[in-house]
Write a protein that holds these residues in place. Structure first.
Motif, PDB file in Angstrom:
ATOM      1  N   GLY A 192       0.802  -1.167  -0.166  1.00 56.03           N
ATOM      2  CA  GLY A 192       0.024   0.246   0.124  1.00 56.03           C
ATOM      3  C   GLY A 192       0.941   1.139  -0.179  1.00 56.03           C
ATOM      4  N   GLY A 193       1.928   1.311   0.859  1.00 54.19           N
ATOM      5  CA  GLY A 193       2.751   2.438   0.759  1.00 54.19           C
ATOM      6  C   GLY A 193       3.492   2.811  -0.450  1.00 54.19           C
ATOM      7  N   TRP A 194       3.956   1.499  -1.020  1.00 51.51           N
ATOM      8  CA  TRP A 194       4.640   1.639  -2.624  1.00 51.51           C
ATOM      9  C   TRP A 194       3.549   2.300  -3.700  1.00 51.51           C
ATOM     10  N   ASN A 195       2.309   1.780  -3.645  1.00 54.05           N
ATOM     11  CA  ASN A 195       1.140   2.105  -4.286  1.00 54.05           C
ATOM     12  C   ASN A 195       1.029   3.566  -4.130  1.00 54.05           C
TER      13      ASN A 195
ATOM     14  N   ALA B 286       1.113   9.154  -5.822  1.00 57.66           N
ATOM     15  CA  ALA B 286       1.691  10.607  -5.546  1.00 57.66           C
ATOM     16  C   ALA B 286       2.677  11.044  -6.818  1.00 57.66           C
ATOM     17  N   ILE B 287       3.552  10.159  -6.788  1.00 57.78           N
ATOM     18  CA  ILE B 287       4.644  10.615  -8.055  1.00 57.78           C
ATOM     19  C   ILE B 287       3.528  10.898  -9.341  1.00 57.78           C
ATOM     20  N   GLN B 288       2.923   9.978  -9.795  1.00 50.55           N
ATOM     21  CA  GLN B 288       2.054  10.048 -10.992  1.00 50.55           C
ATOM     22  C   GLN B 288       1.048  11.395 -10.929  1.00 50.55           C
ATOM     23  N   GLU B 289       0.664  11.601  -9.644  1.00 56.94           N
ATOM     24  CA  GLU B 289      -0.107  13.018  -9.501  1.00 56.94           C
ATOM     25  C   GLU B 289       0.835  13.978  -9.807  1.00 56.94           C
ATOM     26  N   GLN B 290       1.842  14.046  -9.202  1.00 53.45           N
ATOM     27  CA  GLN B 290       2.841  15.221  -9.401  1.00 53.45           C
ATOM     28  C   GLN B 290       3.110  15.398 -11.043  1.00 53.45           C
ATOM     29  N   ARG B 291       3.321  14.210 -11.703  1.00 52.07           N
ATOM     30  CA  ARG B 291       3.643  14.496 -12.985  1.00 52.07           C
ATOM     31  C   ARG B 291       2.342  14.950 -13.744  1.00 52.07           C
ATOM     32  N   ASN B 292       1.168  14.386 -13.515  1.00 57.70           N
ATOM     33  CA  ASN B 292      -0.039  15.016 -14.086  1.00 57.70           C
ATOM     34  C   ASN B 292      -0.251  16.303 -13.887  1.00 57.70           C
TER      35      ASN B 292
END
Length: 214
Positions: A40-43, A48-54
């Motif tokens: 869960g933490g990895w996901n 979070a990284i993908q949201e930052q990219r988005n």
């Protein structure tokens, strides 16, 4: 000496096995919870990284949309400026249109044709006059359609028989009305440039042919 164990060893082993099973279950549960928490933490970190990219992509897209709007606005302003410049050039060129019109009418009107009146509306001129015959009218149409650099697309709108009285002499004639378009100065310049280009190519070809001759 023989020793006899009278304690309930079977129940003790059973309790040991149950305690070991419970311990294994607890350990397995703890390991499962740990794995779930790790996954869960990895996901969550990946999300979070993908949201930052988005968010970064959305910001870049917004900036690009703004730049595109600015470019479209600049293009509209450039086109408006070109239209204004063209309008000013057309106005400057149209100042000499009466001179060109009178000169061309004198040049292109054949003998036996008398122009009574003409009326200009925009880039069209309506001519009214008399001719000795319909052949003279046809000759005028040919001159206006092919020989004039300033006049084009003549259209005969009316032709009828008429009677002219001059010095107590009655003559039969043909009364006609036709419309003709006036070219703008830029149109004649473009046509002249278009004619010069093929002539220049022919001249270069002939020059090369002359060089290749022994």
């Amino acid at each position: 000496m023989i020793r006899i164990n009278l304690l309930p060893h079977r129940e003790a082993k059973r309790k040991q096995k149950q305690a070991a099973f419970i311990a294994m279950l607890v350990l397995g549960g703890l390991l499962g919870v740990a794995v779930v928490l790790l996954v869960g933490g990895w996901n969550a970190s990946r999300i979070a990284i993908q949201e930052q990219r988005n968010a970064a992509l959305s910001t870049e897209n917004a900036e690009l949309d703004k730049k595109i709007k600015d470019i479209a606005t600049l293009k509209e302003e450039i086109n408006a400026l070109k239209s204004r410049q063209q309008a000013v050039e057309d106005l400057q060129g149209d100042r000499n249109q009466p001179v060109y019109l009178f000169d061309e009418l004198v040049r292109q009107t054949p003998e036996g044709v008398y122009l009574k009146s003409f009326e200009q509306s925009g880039q069209r001129v309506v001519l009214n006059g008399y001719a000795q015959s319909q052949e003279r009218v046809a000759e005028l149409l040919r001159n206006l359609s092919g020989n004039s650099p300033w006049l084009e697309r003549p259209e005969l709108t009316e032709v009828k028989a008429a009677t002219l009285t001059q010095n107590k002499l009655v003559r039969k004639a043909v009364e006609f009305t036709l419309a003709v378009a006036i070219k703008r100065a830029r149109d004649t310049e473009e046509a002249a440039d278009g004619k010069k280009a093929p002539l220049a190519g022919i001249a270069r070809t002939e020059a090369k042919a002359g060089e290749n001759k022994p």
